[in-house]
Write a protein that holds these residues in place. Structure first.
Motif, PDB file in Angstrom:
ATOM      1  N   UNK A 189      -5.928   3.185   3.264  1.00 41.33           N
ATOM      2  CA  UNK A 189      -5.856   3.131   4.606  1.00 41.33           C
ATOM      3  C   UNK A 189      -4.655   3.925   5.335  1.00 41.33           C
ATOM      4  N   UNK A 190      -3.683   4.054   4.662  1.00 40.23           N
ATOM      5  CA  UNK A 190      -2.471   4.650   5.117  1.00 40.23           C
ATOM      6  C   UNK A 190      -2.965   6.162   5.079  1.00 40.23           C
ATOM      7  N   UNK A 191      -3.735   6.625   4.387  1.00 35.50           N
ATOM      8  CA  UNK A 191      -4.110   8.044   3.952  1.00 35.50           C
ATOM      9  C   UNK A 191      -5.201   8.265   5.341  1.00 35.50           C
ATOM     10  N   UNK A 192      -6.057   7.060   5.587  1.00 38.48           N
ATOM     11  CA  UNK A 192      -6.736   7.475   6.908  1.00 38.48           C
ATOM     12  C   UNK A 192      -5.908   7.560   8.012  1.00 38.48           C
ATOM     13  N   UNK A 193      -5.249   6.612   8.278  1.00 33.74           N
ATOM     14  CA  UNK A 193      -4.259   6.516   9.347  1.00 33.74           C
ATOM     15  C   UNK A 193      -3.424   7.981   9.487  1.00 33.74           C
ATOM     16  N   UNK A 194      -3.080   8.524   8.554  1.00 33.25           N
ATOM     17  CA  UNK A 194      -2.384   9.925   8.507  1.00 33.25           C
ATOM     18  C   UNK A 194      -3.234  10.925   8.955  1.00 33.25           C
ATOM     19  N   UNK A 195      -4.523  10.750   8.208  1.00 32.86           N
ATOM     20  CA  UNK A 195      -5.685  11.833   8.981  1.00 32.86           C
ATOM     21  C   UNK A 195      -5.947  11.897  10.269  1.00 32.86           C
TER      22      UNK A 195
END
Lengths: 205, 265
Positions: free
Chosen positions: A34-40
């Protein structure tokens, strides 16, 4: 919104859906994802305001794929594989920085690093599928978020590989047309990520 | 130059389509394989459950037949022998003196008591008899037999709006209650047994409580299969058979309460 930005819709949707992994205390790999998606999403939005956004994408490339690897690190059960992912992370980070500093530089597309990242991602997805086939306990794949995430990674990265192999060697006019491959792959990938967070209501509880 | 660009474009496009197609196919095959495995596992589980059910059914059937046989044997053979003893004693009494007569009278009384016990035991084991008089009456008789021992304060209550449960379920239910009572007599060290039958619109709720030493559920559950109480296992497997729900509340030195909830037919 331009047609080339259409993949931002499933990306935004998957970010919203992935937030439930924090509320419902899903397993750590899903919270990391989820953190990865937010940063993407943040990077994609910031890139819209930059004229030469290669710099941003090149810098973000290394932490982005290190996050991807950490997701697989927590998902895969074999201690040997975990150790390999750890070493792979260090090597990938080091090679990425070397490529950025000495070879392809900050302002041209770091295709070597991308190709290396893609190869690692394809390998990790296949290892996850191997784990599913080998494990004794039965899982319903359609309700397994990691299955959808791995499927998305495998399909989109395999699709992107031919383009990234020749990225720096084709004329800009042709690249403008071929870039649609990347956009379609991104659209498929983020749509599958959204499905991953939709497919199970109480995973990880 | 343009031709080379076109060739590159075709190669990239073709490579992309091929890669996506191949990976999608791998994922699809994996999906199909896993689904088949999943279904196969489910089928195996169902088969195992069906096998266990059949095994349990035949076990119960054999048990019932054995009990029936013992009951008939007790009624026909043993009761007959006790009656013959009684007749012989009567003949002896006619020929004996006062002191012997008194002893014979006492023996005759004991023989009569034995006959009564045998008949009661035979009745409680006889499937046809239980089916004939019904569960509630059979259970009441069982409690009366325990009451005769004068070791337990017995209370038995039931609601007035009683209804019949199907005969097959009645038999299994009665055997379950017998097992519970048997456990109380053997292990509980109780001084009182309270039984209530509550016939509601949706279910028959049976409560069997004692004031004995109780037991720790966790210890009983953790015991090795050889040491585990077959009685308790029988109760649960029988309950499963008639779709009843059994709950046990037990406290050390305070007693145990069994609650059996039998949904109405």
């Amino acid at each position: 919104m331009r047609i080339s930005d259409i993949y931002l819709v499933p990306l935004f949707l998957s970010v919203i859906l992935s937030l439930r992994s924090f509320g419902q205390k899903w397993a750590v790999q899903y919270r990391l994802f989820s953190i990865l998606l937010i940063s993407n999403l943040l990077v994609e939005v910031i890139a819209r305001f930059m004229t030469r956004n290669f710099l941003l994408y090149n810098i973000y490339l290394i932490p982005q794929y290190l996050l991807y690897m950490s997701v697989f690190y927590f998902e895969l059960r074999s201690t040997l594989l975990k150790r390999i992912i750890l070493y792979m992370g260090f090597i990938f980070g080091a090679l990425g920085i070397i490529n950025l500093s000495y070879f392809q530089g900050l302002h041209s597309f770091t295709s070597y690093t991308y190709v290396l990242a893609i190869t690692i991602m394809i390998a990790l997805s296949i290892l996850y599928f191997y784990q599913i086939v080998e494990q004794k306990e039965m899982v319903r794949l359609s309700t397994e978020p990691m299955f959808w995430i791995s499927t998305a990674i495998l399909i989109s990265h395999s699709g992107n590989l031919p383009l990234f192999l020749v990225f720096n060697h084709i004329a800009p006019s042709l690249l403008e047309k071929l870039i649609y491959i990347l956009l379609v792959m991104n659209f498929i990938m983020y749509s599958l990520y959204a499905i991953a967070f939709l497919c199970r209501i109480r995973q990880g509880k | 130059m343009q031709d080379t660009s076109r060739e590159i474009a075709i190669v990239v496009l073709f490579g992309t389509i091929l890669a996506v197609g191949l990976t999608a196919m791998i994922v699809y095959l994996l999906f199909i394989y896993q689904r088949k495995r999943y279904r196969h596992r489910l089928e195996m589980q169902e088969l195992l459950e069906a096998f266990n059910k059949t095994l349990l059914l035949s076990k119960l059937e054999i048990q019932e037949q054995t009990l029936d046989h013992i009951s008939k044997e007790l009624h026909a053979n043993f009761s007959h022998l006790v009656s013959l003893i009684n007749i012989n004693l009567s003949e002896l009494m006619a020929r004996g003196n006062d002191e012997i007569r008194e002893n014979i009278l006492e023996t005759k009384s004991l023989a009569k008591q034995l006959l009564g016990e045998l008949k009661a035991l035979s009745a409680s084991l006889n499937t046809d008899h239980i089916m004939h008089i019904g569960f509630s009456k059979a259970f009441q008789n069982e409690m009366a037999i325990i009451g005769k021992r004068n070791r337990y304060a017995i209370t038995f209550s039931k609601t007035v709006d009683e209804y019949k449960v199907s005969p097959e379920r009645e038999i299994i239910l009665f055997r379950m209650c017998q097992e519970i009572l048997n456990n109380i007599l053997k292990h509980a060290k109780a001084s009182s047994i309270n039984v209530s039958l509550n016939y509601t619109l949706t279910a028959l709720v049976i409560k069997i409580a004692d004031d004995g030493i109780g037991f720790d559920h966790n210890i009983v559950d953790d015991q090795s299969p050889e040491k585990q109480s077959t009685g308790l296992r029988n109760i649960f497997s029988r309950a499963n058979q008639i779709k009843a729900i059994v709950s046990i509340q037990s406290e050390i030195n305070k007693g145990t309460e069994f609650i059996i909830n039998v949904p109405r037919d």
